[in-house]
Every structure is written in structure tokens, then in C-alpha cells.
Design a protein around this motif. Structure first.
Motif, PDB file in Angstrom:
ATOM      1  N   LYS A 284       0.832  -1.207   0.000  1.00 45.78           N
ATOM      2  CA  LYS A 284       0.000   0.000   0.000  1.00 45.78           C
ATOM      3  C   LYS A 284       0.865   1.254   0.000  1.00 45.78           C
ATOM      4  N   PHE A 293      -6.068   1.436  -3.425  1.00 45.67           N
ATOM      5  CA  PHE A 293      -6.277   0.376  -2.438  1.00 45.67           C
ATOM      6  C   PHE A 293      -7.665   0.503  -1.837  1.00 45.67           C
ATOM      7  N   GLY A 300      -2.314  -5.702  -3.628  1.00 45.98           N
ATOM      8  CA  GLY A 300      -2.797  -5.982  -2.280  1.00 45.98           C
ATOM      9  C   GLY A 300      -3.147  -7.440  -2.073  1.00 45.98           C
TER      10      GLY A 300
END
Length: 505
Positions: A284, A293, A300
Motif C-alpha cells: 500500500k 487500495f 494488495g
């Protein structure tokens, strides 16, 4: 070259033994199924399978256990991505981006990214394990009773790191494990301790029935209490493979996540969930991608999955070299080593059993590749696993628990031990007592006692021997750092909780 040759020998043994290879493929597949069932864990699968390894050569049984371990951790991504229900605690971070990808019509691609990342993480950590473990083992050749005592104390200090929200409850569980560990014959004087007149307790409480009870029977009782309806079968949509753009975006994240997971795993007391969230945070922070994100960013998914599979290989390093199980799955694996007569430590890499160890290492590296092959080709079949109704699953698991406990020594007493510890584990879970400290206390308590008394006998009661040897000083430093880290983490959590409470006031 000295480090490469034994590992190559392990691969030769693996590929020239159809039994080992077949067991590994079956174990990885079973692990993926276990991981895909929400509520079940790789640790539980290993504990259920452990008694059946008695009937197998050690390289077959232990290779199958690491296959279940690798497959179980990777399989947890399936319900996390498709249903937003983490199959294992390690896949909780994966759900943060995987489920939005699935809702956006990229569920199949997210699953493929997860399997590829898991394979990369497993192979990287497996290679690091094969390289670092012998070196650490050679250092441990100089260990004597004082070093092993301080090492056991360090292992017990890990209770602070795996105690969850309450240190008091963690210490209480660890203390219970220490008390249970002294049951039986005194290792020095030969006197009976806490046997309550039972001949069955002369040899102490067997570790394997305890593991089956705590990780198997406990889970059965939890499922009985929490069972619900079947999950809706998710629709798997999206490209059949990873797009070139996503592959380019996620490749650096997979590499970093693999290293993060390997390092985290090598530190006892951390675990796959910590490694996964650290890698998610790293992904992130470095995100420069097209998708923000929280909206289904592929990095992720790649970061947590490469990390939690990397933790598996990293966690095996202290298990094989020092006999310190810093994670629940490696505690079960340690039990497997011990019941097959393989004592962790320097002799494991230099004696006649070294070929078995490197076959296990090779099996773990290959299991990472099998996760990718089996996971991507049978992803639709694994998605159906989440629909297995509880009334079918619970009796099967319960029967396997009882059969496994009885198969150890063909004694009904072991079945009773498994049931008793299953009930104890259930009560602990329902009252927020962590079960890992109980296992750590049971395993490391006898190790600490024997080496303390041995050191005191050799030095005629000179306790300074625990503070004057270089290796002992290193472990004392690690103990201090661990306690400081736990204190600092607890303080930070309290401040965050107070800040959130202040905002609501």
C-alpha cells in the motif's frame, strides 16, 4: 556448493521416490481443500494427519505434513477472495483487495495472482531455509546446557508475543503448559510427579494427543457451536490468467513480500497473519498503480499471499535448527520430527538422517510449485468446497480426531487425553485464552528444566554460567528485545484505542 549439493540430493531422493512424490501431491491438494473451508486451518489438518505418519517412512510422512502446511495457507485465499471470509487467519489481509477484485468481475484473476504469489513466497523461503538452516545448526554445535536453558527461556518468552490482547491470559495458558510438562517421572531423580496414582501418566502426557485435542477436537466443538447454513456458491468470473500489466505490477510486490515473510517467519512468535499484514502495508505504501487500495488493487493480493507463504518456510528455520516452534503449525511439525526420532539441532544436519531433512526441504520447495499448478487448474472445484454442509463435515473431522489419537499407541487413554484437551481448548477459545502458549509451555518446559538442572550440576550451583557465555548473552538480548517489542506494541494499541474512544465521546 556445500550448501547446494545436499539440497540437490534431496530433490533426487524426492523425484526417485514415487511414494514421497505422490504423498506430496495428495497433501498439497488436501491442504488447499482444508484452507478453502472457512474455520479450518492448516495446523488442524497437520494435527489430524500426524498420527497416520507413524505407518510411513519419515521422509514420506513429514513431506506430506509440509505439503498440508503449504497448501492450507494458500487455500485460505479462496474464500477470502470469493466470499470475503478468510479461510485462515493468514488470508485476512488478502480479503481486503481480493474480494473487491472478485466483485468487480476479476475473481479468477485474483485467485491466480494469489496462487502465483504463494508459490513465489514458498519457493523463496524454502531456498533461504535450505541455505540458512545448516549454518545456524553449525553454530548450535557449540551449545551446552546453559545455552539450551536460555534458549528455552527465550522460547517461553515468545508467549508474550502470541498472547493476543491479554498478556495475563497468555501467561496463564503458558503456566498451565509448564505444569502439565512436569507430569511423570522426574528426569533427574526418577521420582513420580503429579501422576495422581495413574500408571498411564508415568511417561507424562503425550504431545500428539494434546495437539489433536487442542487443534482438532476444539475446532469440532467450535463448529458445532457456530454452525450455520451453507455459503452461496460464488460466480467465478474474469480472465483465465493474469494480465501482462498486472503481472508486471505485482512481480516486485511478490519479491518483497517473499522476503518480508521469510524474515518474519524466522522470528519465533510472529506468525503468518503478521507477515501478511506487513506485506500489505508495504504494498500500500509503495502503490503507484492504476487502482486505489480498497477498490481491488492486485498488489494488495500479491503482497499478503507471498508473505504468508514465505512465513511458512521461515518458521521452519528455528524449528529444525533449535527446536523452537514459534508458530502453531511448526509446533505440530516439531511433534512429527520427535515421534520419528529426529531431534532438532546440529545433529539433524550432520548425522545419517540429514538426507531425510533435505528431502523434506526439497518437498517444501516443490509443494510451493504444486500450489500454483493444482490451485490454478482446479480453482472452480475448490470454490465448491465452501458449500460442504457442517452436518457432513463435523462428523468426519471428529472421527479423524478420535482415530488419530487412538492410532498413536492403540491406547484408549490417548483418546481421552485428546477429548479432555479438546474441551479445555474450547473453553480457552470461548474465554479468549490463546492456546499457543499452552503448547509452548508443554514443549519447552521440560527442555528448560532438564538443561537448568544439568548446568547447575556441572557448575556446582554457579548460576553466573547463564550470563557469561556469548550465545547465552545473545539470547538474553533477544529476550529483552522481545519483551520490549511486546510492551511497545501494547502501549501503541492502548493509545489507538483511547484515541478512538475520545473521538466517539
Amino acid at each position: 556448493m556445500d550448501l547446494i549439493a545436499p539440497l540437490l540430493g534431496g530433490f533426487v531422493s524426492l523425484f526417485t521416490s514415487p511414494m514421497v512424490l505422490g504423498a506430496l501431491v495428495a497433501a498439497v491438494t488436501a491442504g488447499l481443500v482444508i484452507g478453502a473451508l472457512p474455520g479450518l486451518t492448516a495446523t488442524m489438518g497437520m494435527a489430524l494427519f500426524l498420527p497416520f505418519t507413524f505407518l510411513m517412512p519419515p521422509e514420506v510422512g513429514l513431506s506430506a505434513m509440509v505439503g498440508i502446511f503449504a497448501g492450507g495457507i494458500a487455500g485460505g485465499a479462496i474464500p477470502a477472495i470469493l466470499l470475503n471470509v478468510p479461510g485462515t487467519p493468514a488470508s485476512a489481509a488478502t480479503a481486503l483487495e481480493g474480494y473487491p477484485m472478485s466483485r468487480a468481475g476479476h475473481g479468477r484473476e485474483a485467485l491466480n495472482i494469489a496462487m502465483l504469489a504463494g508459490a513465489v513466497g514458498g519457493m523463496v523461503s524454502g531456498l533461504l531455509m535450505a541455505v540458512l538452516a545448516p549454518t545456524i545448526a553449525r553454530v548450535a554445535l557449540n551449545f551446552q546446557a546453559p545455552e539450551f536453558f536460555v534458549l528455552a527461556v527465550y522460547g517461553l518468552t515468545i508467549i508474550s508475543a502470541v498472547s493476543g490482547k491479554s498478556l495475563i491470559k497468555g501467561y496463564a495458558a503458558g503456566l498451565l503448559g509448564l505444569v502439565l510438562g512436569v507430569i511423570g517421572l522426574d528426569p533427574v531423580s526418577g521420582q513420580l510427579r503429579l501422576t495422581m496414582g495413574s500408571d498411564e501418566l508415568y511417561g507424562g502426557i503425550s504431545l500428539i494427543p494434546v495437539l489433536i485435542g487442542v487443534f482438532g477436537v476444539t475446532q469440532v466443538l467450535v463448529m458445532i457451536a457456530d454452525r450455520g447454513g451453507t455459503q452461496r456458491l460464488p460466480e467465478i468470473r474474469g480472465p483465465r490468467w493474469i494480465s501482462r500489466q498486472n503481472l508486471r505490477d505485482t512481480a516486485p510486490t511478490m519479491a518483497r513480500g517473499s522476503v518480508i515473510g521469510s524474515i518474519v517467519g524466522a522470528i519465533p512468535g510472529t506468525g503468518t497473519d503478521i507477515g501478511a499484514f506487513l506485506a500489505y502495508s508495504d504494498a500500500k505504501r509503495r502503490n503507484r498503480g492504476r487502482v486505489p487500495f480498497g477498490k481491488g488493487n492486485p498488489t494488495g493480493v500479491a503482497g499478503p499471499e507471498s508473505a504468508n507463504n514465505g512465513v511458512v518456510g521461515g518458521a521452519m528455520i528455528p524449528t529444525f535448527t533449535l527446536g523452537i516452534p514459534g508458530e502453531a503449525g511448526t509446533a505440530v511439525l516439531l511433534g512429527g520430527l520427535l515421534v520419528h526420532g529426529l531431534t532438532p539441532g546440529p545433529d539433524l544436519f550432520t548425522g545419517p538422517q540429514s538426507g531425510i531433512v533435505y528431502t523434506i526441504f526439497a518437498s517444501f520447495i516443490l509443494s510451493a510449485l504444486l500450489v500454483l499448478v493444482v490451485g490454478t487448474t482446479a480453482v472452480r472445484a475448490f470454490s465448491h468446497v465452501v458449500r460442504i454442509p457442517p452436518h457432513v463435515l463435523i462428523p468426519i473431522i471428529a472421527l479423524l480426531c478420535l482415530m488419530g489419537a487412538y492410532a498413536i499407541d492403540n491406547r484408549f487413554t490417548d483418546v481421552l487425553v485428546a477429548v479432555v484437551f479438546g474441551v479445555l481448548g474450547y473453553l480457552m477459545v470461548r474465554n479468549d485464552f490463546p492456546v499457543s502458549p499452552l503448547i509452548l509451555g508443554l514443549i519447552l518446559g521440560p527442555m528448560a528444566e532438564v538443561n537448568f538442572r544439568r548446568a547447575m550440576t556441572i557448575t556446582h550451583g554457579d548460576w553466573t554460567v547463564f550470563f557469561t557465555r556469548p550465545a547465552s548473552l545473545l539470547f538474553w538480548a533477544l529476550i529483552v528485545l522481545t519483551l520490549f517489542w511486546v510492551w511497545r506494541s501494547g502501549r501503541k494499541e492502548r493509545r489507538q484505542t483511547e484515541a478512538v474512544a475520545a473521538q466517539h465521546d
